[in-house]
Design an enzyme around this catalytic site. Structure first.
Site, PDB file in Angstrom:
ATOM      1  N   CYS A  21      28.809 -11.557  21.883  1.00  0.00           N
ATOM      2  CA  CYS A  21      27.476 -11.850  21.364  1.00  0.00           C
ATOM      3  C   CYS A  21      26.526 -12.216  22.498  1.00  0.00           C
ATOM      4  CB  CYS A  21      27.544 -12.997  20.360  1.00  0.00           C
ATOM      5  SG  CYS A  21      28.562 -12.584  18.925  1.00  0.00           S
ATOM      6  N   ASP A  22      25.248 -11.892  22.292  1.00  0.00           N
ATOM      7  CA  ASP A  22      24.244 -12.251  23.284  1.00  0.00           C
ATOM      8  C   ASP A  22      23.579 -13.572  22.883  1.00  0.00           C
ATOM      9  OD1 ASP A  22      22.405 -11.567  21.279  1.00  0.00           O
ATOM     10  OD2 ASP A  22      22.069  -9.576  22.113  1.00  0.00           O
ATOM     11  N   LEU A  23      22.531 -13.935  23.574  1.00  0.00           N
ATOM     12  CA  LEU A  23      21.886 -15.232  23.340  1.00  0.00           C
ATOM     13  C   LEU A  23      21.297 -15.370  21.944  1.00  0.00           C
ATOM     14  CD1 LEU A  23      20.159 -15.755  26.790  1.00  0.00           C
ATOM     15  CD2 LEU A  23      22.247 -16.824  25.932  1.00  0.00           C
ATOM     16  N   ASP A  25      22.819 -14.615  19.339  1.00  0.00           N
ATOM     17  CA  ASP A  25      24.010 -14.832  18.515  1.00  0.00           C
ATOM     18  C   ASP A  25      24.532 -13.571  17.844  1.00  0.00           C
ATOM     19  OD1 ASP A  25      26.118 -16.399  17.483  1.00  0.00           O
ATOM     20  OD2 ASP A  25      25.070 -16.622  15.581  1.00  0.00           O
ATOM     21  N   GLY A  26      23.837 -12.446  17.977  1.00  0.00           N
ATOM     22  CA  GLY A  26      24.347 -11.201  17.409  1.00  0.00           C
ATOM     23  C   GLY A  26      25.158 -10.450  18.443  1.00  0.00           C
TER      24      GLY A  26
END
Length: 145
Positions: A21-23, A25-26
């Site tokens: 996940c990236d920043l 949250d996905g």
């Protein structure tokens, strides 16, 4: 009476890991490509086609084009399934129609089309008779428009 031919659908269940996940949250968009690739390898392996063994024989199965439609995002901990249908679109090209669904609510996450072709040791497109014999039983029929 119309004859309905059902496609052969390969399914691979997976779970999102935190580090994918990236920043926001996905799941990072690039990770979906890996999910699709893993599911394609699993579908082919189910039919007796082993990428590692093909590589040792200097036979490649290469991706030439990918189209991905992002519909929703997965988040850490989501369990999902990648559904894969394999079709022959020409003598040497195959289409992998793939969809990702979240298992908790059966929501579609992504739709993709991946076009691939086999190449020989010289890097030229070629489908050996041995590989043809393995891939043919995996193919779904093309739907008539």
């Amino acid at each position: 009476d119309e004859l309905k031919i059902s496609p052969i659908v390969f399914q691979k269940e997976m779970e999102v890991r935190d580090y994918e996940c990236d920043l926001a949250d996905g799941v990072n968009n690039s990770v979906y490509f890996i999910y699709l690739e893993h599911a394609r390898h699993c579908a082919l392996k189910a039919g007796g086609i082993d990428f590692a063994e093909l590589a040792r024989q200097r036979i490649g199965l290469v991706v030439g084009r990918v189209e991905m439609d992002f519909i929703r995002s997965l988040v850490s901990g989501d369990k999902f399934v990648v559904k894969t249908i394999i079709r022959r679109i020409s003598k040497l090209r195959f289409e992998f129609a793939q969809e990702i669904y979240r298992l908790s609510d059966d929501q579609i996450i992504l739709k993709a089309k991946v076009l691939g072709t086999p190449i020989n040791a010289e890097g030229k497109p070629r489908l050996s008779p041995e590989l043809e014999a393995l891939v043919t039983p995996l193919l779904s029929p093309l739907e008539e428009a």
